[in-house]
Design a protein around this motif. Structure first.
Motif, PDB file in Angstrom:
ATOM      1  N   GLY A  34     -56.575  14.757  18.738  1.00  0.00           N
ATOM      2  CA  GLY A  34     -56.508  13.493  18.023  1.00  0.00           C
ATOM      3  C   GLY A  34     -55.918  13.664  16.645  1.00  0.00           C
ATOM      4  N   THR A  35     -55.915  12.576  15.897  1.00  0.00           N
ATOM      5  CA  THR A  35     -55.339  12.593  14.559  1.00  0.00           C
ATOM      6  C   THR A  35     -56.442  12.616  13.514  1.00  0.00           C
ATOM      7  OG1 THR A  35     -55.222  10.192  14.550  1.00  0.00           O
ATOM      8  CG2 THR A  35     -53.243  11.374  15.229  1.00  0.00           C
ATOM      9  N   LEU A  36     -56.123  13.235  12.400  1.00  0.00           N
ATOM     10  CA  LEU A  36     -57.008  13.257  11.247  1.00  0.00           C
ATOM     11  C   LEU A  36     -56.193  12.885  10.026  1.00  0.00           C
ATOM     12  CD1 LEU A  36     -58.900  16.614  11.910  1.00  0.00           C
ATOM     13  CD2 LEU A  36     -59.772  14.302  12.258  1.00  0.00           C
ATOM     14  N   LYS A  37     -56.818  12.213   9.080  1.00  0.00           N
ATOM     15  CA  LYS A  37     -56.139  11.794   7.861  1.00  0.00           C
ATOM     16  C   LYS A  37     -55.634  13.015   7.108  1.00  0.00           C
ATOM     17  CE  LYS A  37     -56.682   8.768   3.928  1.00  0.00           C
ATOM     18  NZ  LYS A  37     -57.575   7.862   3.224  1.00  0.00           N
ATOM     19  N   TYR A  38     -54.449  12.888   6.538  1.00  0.00           N
ATOM     20  CA  TYR A  38     -53.795  13.978   5.813  1.00  0.00           C
ATOM     21  C   TYR A  38     -53.762  13.673   4.333  1.00  0.00           C
ATOM     22  CZ  TYR A  38     -49.895  16.585   3.846  1.00  0.00           C
ATOM     23  OH  TYR A  38     -49.118  17.371   3.050  1.00  0.00           O
TER      24      TYR A  38
ATOM     25  N   ILE B  22     -50.890  20.446  15.970  1.00  0.00           N
ATOM     26  CA  ILE B  22     -49.897  20.349  17.049  1.00  0.00           C
ATOM     27  C   ILE B  22     -48.885  19.264  16.687  1.00  0.00           C
ATOM     28  CG2 ILE B  22     -51.470  21.182  18.832  1.00  0.00           C
ATOM     29  CD1 ILE B  22     -51.869  18.273  19.695  1.00  0.00           C
ATOM     30  N   HIS B  23     -47.817  19.157  17.489  1.00  0.00           N
ATOM     31  CA  HIS B  23     -46.776  18.159  17.242  1.00  0.00           C
ATOM     32  C   HIS B  23     -47.335  16.749  17.403  1.00  0.00           C
ATOM     33  CE1 HIS B  23     -43.360  20.871  16.898  1.00  0.00           C
ATOM     34  NE2 HIS B  23     -43.924  21.590  17.840  1.00  0.00           N
ATOM     35  N   ARG B  24     -46.868  15.856  16.542  1.00  0.00           N
ATOM     36  CA  ARG B  24     -47.314  14.470  16.597  1.00  0.00           C
ATOM     37  C   ARG B  24     -46.574  13.687  17.675  1.00  0.00           C
ATOM     38  NH1 ARG B  24     -46.540  12.434  10.612  1.00  0.00           N
ATOM     39  NH2 ARG B  24     -44.639  13.603  10.902  1.00  0.00           N
ATOM     40  N   HIS B  25     -47.234  12.637  18.162  1.00  0.00           N
ATOM     41  CA  HIS B  25     -46.614  11.696  19.092  1.00  0.00           C
ATOM     42  C   HIS B  25     -45.846  10.653  18.285  1.00  0.00           C
ATOM     43  CE1 HIS B  25     -50.151  12.603  22.019  1.00  0.00           C
ATOM     44  NE2 HIS B  25     -49.276  13.578  21.973  1.00  0.00           N
ATOM     45  N   LEU B  26     -45.008   9.885  18.951  1.00  0.00           N
ATOM     46  CA  LEU B  26     -44.215   8.851  18.282  1.00  0.00           C
ATOM     47  C   LEU B  26     -45.115   7.873  17.521  1.00  0.00           C
ATOM     48  CD1 LEU B  26     -41.522   7.473  17.671  1.00  0.00           C
ATOM     49  CD2 LEU B  26     -41.770   6.233  19.828  1.00  0.00           C
ATOM     50  N   PHE B  27     -46.189   7.441  18.150  1.00  0.00           N
ATOM     51  CA  PHE B  27     -47.099   6.505  17.487  1.00  0.00           C
ATOM     52  C   PHE B  27     -47.685   7.106  16.207  1.00  0.00           C
ATOM     53  CE2 PHE B  27     -51.353   4.792  16.745  1.00  0.00           C
ATOM     54  CZ  PHE B  27     -51.029   3.464  16.530  1.00  0.00           C
ATOM     55  N   ASP B  28     -47.994   8.411  16.220  1.00  0.00           N
ATOM     56  CA  ASP B  28     -48.537   9.079  15.032  1.00  0.00           C
ATOM     57  C   ASP B  28     -47.527   9.040  13.889  1.00  0.00           C
ATOM     58  OD1 ASP B  28     -50.713   9.765  16.631  1.00  0.00           O
ATOM     59  OD2 ASP B  28     -49.889  11.736  17.103  1.00  0.00           O
ATOM     60  N   ARG B  29     -46.259   9.214  14.203  1.00  0.00           N
ATOM     61  CA  ARG B  29     -45.211   9.187  13.176  1.00  0.00           C
ATOM     62  C   ARG B  29     -45.079   7.794  12.559  1.00  0.00           C
ATOM     63  NH1 ARG B  29     -42.261  13.823  13.146  1.00  0.00           N
ATOM     64  NH2 ARG B  29     -42.532  15.159  14.955  1.00  0.00           N
ATOM     65  N   VAL B  30     -45.159   6.768  13.401  1.00  0.00           N
ATOM     66  CA  VAL B  30     -45.088   5.396  12.904  1.00  0.00           C
ATOM     67  C   VAL B  30     -46.318   5.093  12.048  1.00  0.00           C
ATOM     68  CG1 VAL B  30     -45.089   2.956  13.594  1.00  0.00           C
ATOM     69  CG2 VAL B  30     -43.675   4.605  14.835  1.00  0.00           C
ATOM     70  N   LEU B  31     -47.478   5.500  12.508  1.00  0.00           N
ATOM     71  CA  LEU B  31     -48.718   5.291  11.760  1.00  0.00           C
ATOM     72  C   LEU B  31     -48.680   6.000  10.409  1.00  0.00           C
ATOM     73  CD1 LEU B  31     -51.662   4.259  11.662  1.00  0.00           C
ATOM     74  CD2 LEU B  31     -52.317   6.375  12.832  1.00  0.00           C
TER      75      LEU B  31
ATOM     76  N   VAL C 122     -51.247  10.817   8.732  1.00  0.00           N
ATOM     77  CA  VAL C 122     -52.098  11.544   9.674  1.00  0.00           C
ATOM     78  C   VAL C 122     -51.370  12.764  10.225  1.00  0.00           C
ATOM     79  CG1 VAL C 122     -53.423   9.525  10.403  1.00  0.00           C
ATOM     80  CG2 VAL C 122     -51.356  10.133  11.638  1.00  0.00           C
ATOM     81  N   ARG C 123     -52.138  13.704  10.699  1.00  0.00           N
ATOM     82  CA  ARG C 123     -51.629  14.875  11.418  1.00  0.00           C
ATOM     83  C   ARG C 123     -52.409  14.974  12.715  1.00  0.00           C
ATOM     84  NH1 ARG C 123     -50.875  19.504   6.752  1.00  0.00           N
ATOM     85  NH2 ARG C 123     -48.921  18.678   5.974  1.00  0.00           N
TER      86      ARG C 123
END
Length: 64
Positions: free
Chosen positions: A45-49, A16-25, A31-32
C-alpha cells in the motif's frame, strides 16, 4: 531516516514502484508505495511521504 513500519505486523517495509493512480495522487498528497517482506503479512500500500522529517509535508515544494 529509518524505513517505515508495516501498519499490520510492525516489520520494516520495502519501497516498490508506484502505480499510475499513486503518481496522480502524489500531485496533491505525496505518497510512496511499500510492501511488507514478511510472507504471512504481504501488505502492499501507500504511505504519506515527507521529504524532511523536520518540515511539515504540506509546506514542501512539490516541484522537485
Amino acid at each position: 531516516m529509518p524505513a517505515p513500519l508495516c501498519p499490520l505486523c510492525g516489520e520494516s517495509v520495502q519501497r516498490i514502484h508506484r502505480h499510475l493512480f499513486d503518481r496522480v495522487l502524489s500531485v496533491v498528497y505525496p505518497v510512496r508505495r511499500y510492501r511488507c517482506p514478511r510472507f504471512r503479512c504481504g501488505r502492499e500500500g501507500t504511505l504519506k511521504y515527507r521529504a524532511d522529517s523536520n518540515e511539515p509535508a504540506d509546506t514542501r515544494d512539490l516541484r522537485g
